[in-house]
Design an enzyme around this catalytic site. Structure first.
Site, PDB file in Angstrom:
ATOM      1  N   CYS A 113      11.301  17.168  -9.183  1.00  0.00           N
ATOM      2  CA  CYS A 113      12.172  16.778  -8.064  1.00  0.00           C
ATOM      3  C   CYS A 113      12.284  17.870  -7.008  1.00  0.00           C
ATOM      4  CB  CYS A 113      13.558  16.415  -8.578  1.00  0.00           C
ATOM      5  SG  CYS A 113      13.506  15.085  -9.771  1.00  0.00           S
ATOM      6  N   HIS A 252      19.207  16.685  -3.539  1.00  0.00           N
ATOM      7  CA  HIS A 252      18.399  15.765  -4.332  1.00  0.00           C
ATOM      8  C   HIS A 252      19.278  14.583  -4.730  1.00  0.00           C
ATOM      9  CE1 HIS A 252      15.705  14.094  -7.154  1.00  0.00           C
ATOM     10  NE2 HIS A 252      16.320  14.529  -8.238  1.00  0.00           N
ATOM     11  N   ASN A 282      16.519   7.638  -7.922  1.00  0.00           N
ATOM     12  CA  ASN A 282      15.919   8.970  -7.935  1.00  0.00           C
ATOM     13  C   ASN A 282      14.410   8.831  -7.705  1.00  0.00           C
ATOM     14  OD1 ASN A 282      14.861  11.466  -8.558  1.00  0.00           O
ATOM     15  ND2 ASN A 282      16.044  11.739 -10.448  1.00  0.00           N
TER      16      ASN A 282
HETATM   17  N1  ACO Z   1      23.307   0.885 -19.406  1.00  0.00           N
HETATM   18  C1  ACO Z   1      24.336   0.866 -20.275  1.00  0.00           C
HETATM   19  N2  ACO Z   1      24.609   1.885 -21.118  1.00  0.00           N
HETATM   20  C2  ACO Z   1      23.808   2.957 -21.055  1.00  0.00           C
HETATM   21  C3  ACO Z   1      22.714   3.037 -20.175  1.00  0.00           C
HETATM   22  C4  ACO Z   1      22.470   1.956 -19.332  1.00  0.00           C
HETATM   23  N3  ACO Z   1      21.475   1.926 -18.449  1.00  0.00           N
HETATM   24  N4  ACO Z   1      22.116   4.235 -20.345  1.00  0.00           N
HETATM   25  C5  ACO Z   1      22.794   4.886 -21.296  1.00  0.00           C
HETATM   26  N5  ACO Z   1      23.809   4.115 -21.744  1.00  0.00           N
HETATM   27  C6  ACO Z   1      24.797   4.416 -22.769  1.00  0.00           C
HETATM   28  C7  ACO Z   1      24.295   5.477 -23.720  1.00  0.00           C
HETATM   29  O1  ACO Z   1      23.502   4.886 -24.725  1.00  0.00           O
HETATM   30  C8  ACO Z   1      25.585   6.032 -24.244  1.00  0.00           C
HETATM   31  O2  ACO Z   1      26.070   5.197 -25.255  1.00  0.00           O
HETATM   32  P1  ACO Z   1      26.722   5.808 -26.602  1.00  0.00           P
HETATM   33  O3  ACO Z   1      27.890   6.595 -26.109  1.00  0.00           O
HETATM   34  O4  ACO Z   1      27.042   4.597 -27.357  1.00  0.00           O
HETATM   35  O5  ACO Z   1      25.639   6.665 -27.175  1.00  0.00           O
HETATM   36  C9  ACO Z   1      26.537   5.941 -23.058  1.00  0.00           C
HETATM   37  O6  ACO Z   1      25.939   4.991 -22.160  1.00  0.00           O
HETATM   38  C10 ACO Z   1      26.734   7.247 -22.309  1.00  0.00           C
HETATM   39  O7  ACO Z   1      25.483   7.876 -22.156  1.00  0.00           O
HETATM   40  P2  ACO Z   1      25.342   9.286 -21.470  1.00  0.00           P
HETATM   41  O8  ACO Z   1      23.909   9.681 -21.480  1.00  0.00           O
HETATM   42  O9  ACO Z   1      26.333  10.236 -22.012  1.00  0.00           O
HETATM   43  O10 ACO Z   1      25.792   8.919 -19.986  1.00  0.00           O
HETATM   44  P3  ACO Z   1      26.014   9.889 -18.767  1.00  0.00           P
HETATM   45  O11 ACO Z   1      27.353   9.681 -18.233  1.00  0.00           O
HETATM   46  O12 ACO Z   1      25.560  11.298 -19.032  1.00  0.00           O
HETATM   47  O13 ACO Z   1      24.983   9.280 -17.700  1.00  0.00           O
HETATM   48  C11 ACO Z   1      22.810   9.788 -16.774  1.00  0.00           C
HETATM   49  C12 ACO Z   1      23.602   9.279 -17.972  1.00  0.00           C
HETATM   50  C13 ACO Z   1      23.040   8.821 -15.630  1.00  0.00           C
HETATM   51  C14 ACO Z   1      21.344   9.831 -17.142  1.00  0.00           C
HETATM   52  C15 ACO Z   1      23.306  11.189 -16.366  1.00  0.00           C
HETATM   53  O14 ACO Z   1      23.384  12.002 -17.496  1.00  0.00           O
HETATM   54  C16 ACO Z   1      22.433  11.871 -15.328  1.00  0.00           C
HETATM   55  O15 ACO Z   1      22.409  11.488 -14.181  1.00  0.00           O
HETATM   56  N6  ACO Z   1      21.776  12.957 -15.708  1.00  0.00           N
HETATM   57  C17 ACO Z   1      21.007  13.793 -14.762  1.00  0.00           C
HETATM   58  C18 ACO Z   1      19.745  13.165 -14.264  1.00  0.00           C
HETATM   59  C19 ACO Z   1      19.097  14.090 -13.254  1.00  0.00           C
HETATM   60  O16 ACO Z   1      19.738  14.778 -12.489  1.00  0.00           O
HETATM   61  N7  ACO Z   1      17.808  14.185 -13.217  1.00  0.00           N
HETATM   62  C20 ACO Z   1      17.259  15.111 -12.228  1.00  0.00           C
HETATM   63  C21 ACO Z   1      15.945  15.400 -12.339  1.00  0.00           C
HETATM   64  S1  ACO Z   1      14.887  14.033 -12.615  1.00  0.00           S
HETATM   65  C22 ACO Z   1      13.287  14.671 -12.410  1.00  0.00           C
HETATM   66  O17 ACO Z   1      13.073  15.855 -12.303  1.00  0.00           O
HETATM   67  C23 ACO Z   1      12.134  13.722 -12.416  1.00  0.00           C
END
Ligand code: ACO
Length: 325
Positions: A113, A252, A282
């Protein structure tokens, strides 16, 4: 000393739009979850004729038109991408072919990214030595080809697209002022995308044969906020600039919660932070240049404005750049 000045911007997105409601029919998810946890509502997904190089060339044509340049005026093409059409040749070489930019040499930068920020920084260094050069800097991705469409943890997050700018050297106070770029390969496993296994069984024997993007979202989230805030603070301190002096911040676009948290760290009102993650998700290296092109075309950037770009991605790689428009 001459600095790199952006004289044209452009962007290109695939035709097909995939909404959160469409995704509800594909994996166990909901518009409500995706909107609340990420801020994403729709993303564009590439189809026939919309390979990374094609999107990149589309964005490049717009940037060249705005700069009132022809492809043959270009000296260098740098493309930030982790999803080139093929391993060899580079996406940049295919863009060179597509545009007919016969004089330009061309290469890709793989910094996930942060690819566009890294590429822009390289362009600035070339301009310092060769102020008359015209350099095309592109961020382009088709991550839809590398996500597991059955993994709700990742498939709802990414989209495809490309953004581009043309830079050249100019005297005066305008242009690329400073940057701080970083990498930490020790954390690579938290966010990675394996390549094809290859034909030498001695090398990486356990490599996945169907590689999709792998992300420990919560960990990445934590690192992304801390790292971007640190890079931004350093680049501002280097230049003696207070956050309040910034006219616009283009971060980003991965997650609205990361963007909000960054704005809070910088004590910046959200109105000064460009957001389009809701429309495109993203798009990795393409998020910053697409947003830059949108902000530019909406007239949000005035001569003399201080613009800050920052990014975080796989590697990990991250950084921030300060530009006087
Ligand atoms: N729909 C419904 N539920 C979901 C989904 C979905 N699409 N995805 C995950 N869940 C569930 C999980 O299974 C989890 O359930 P559990 O508690 O029963 O295990 C719950 O939701 C919470 O999951 P988390 O992973 O803790 O959710 P979080 O609030 O952290 O959000 C996310 C996840 C959106 C991926 C976030 O962590 C994020 O944005 N991370 C950073 C991503 C990023 O910045 N990437 C940058 C670089 S990308 C690159 O370089 C190519």
């Amino acid at each position: 000393m001459k600095r790199a000045v952006i004289i044209g911007t452009g962007s290109a997105l695939p035709q097909r739009v995939l909404s959160n409601f469409d995704l509800e029919g594909m994996v166990e998810t909901s518009d409500e979850w995706i909107t609340a946890r990420t801020g994403i509502k729709t993303r564009h997904i590439a189809g026939v004729g919309e390979e990374t190089s094609q999107l990149a060339a589309g964005a490049a044509r717009q940037a060249l038109a705005m700069a009132e340049l022809e492809p043959d005026d270009l000296d260098l093409i740098v493309v930030g991408t982790i999803t080139p059409d093929m391993t060899m040749p580079s996406c940049a070489c295919l863009v060179q072919k597509e545009l007919g930019a016969r004089r330009a040499f061309a290469m890709d930068v793989n910094a996930a990214c942060s690819g566009f920020l890294y590429a822009l920084d390289m362009a600035d260094k070339y301009i310092c030595r060769n102020p008359g050069w015209k350099i095309l800097v592109i961020g382009a991705e088709t991550l839809s080809s590398r996500v597991d469409w059955q993994d709700r943890n990742t498939c709802v997050l990414f989209g495809d697209g490309a953004g581009a700018c043309v830079v050249t050297g100019a005297e005066g106070s305008r242009g690329y002022l400073a940057s701080r770029l970083f990498a930490d390969g020790t954390l690579w496993e938290l966010l990675h995308l394996e390549g094809a296994p290859g034909h030498n069984p001695e090398l990486r024997p356990n490599v996945n044969t169907d590689p999709s993007i792998m992300m420990y979202g919560r960990e990445v989230f934590r690192h992304a906020i801390r790292a971007m805030a640190d890079a931004v603070s350093r680049v501002l301190a280097d230049q003696g600039v207070r956050p309040a002096e910034l006219s616009l911040v283009i971060p980003h676009q991965a997650n609205i919660r990361i963007i909000r948290s960054l704005a809070e760290h910088l004590a910046l009102p959200l109105e000064k932070v460009y957001v389009n993650v809701d429309k495109y998700g993203n798009t990795s290296a393409a998020t910053v240049p697409i947003a830059l092109d949108e902000a530019n075309r909406q007239g949000m950037l005035k001569t003399g404005d201080l613009l800050l770009l920052c990014s975080f991605g796989g590697g990990f790689t991250w950084g921030a750049s300060l530009i006087r428009w």
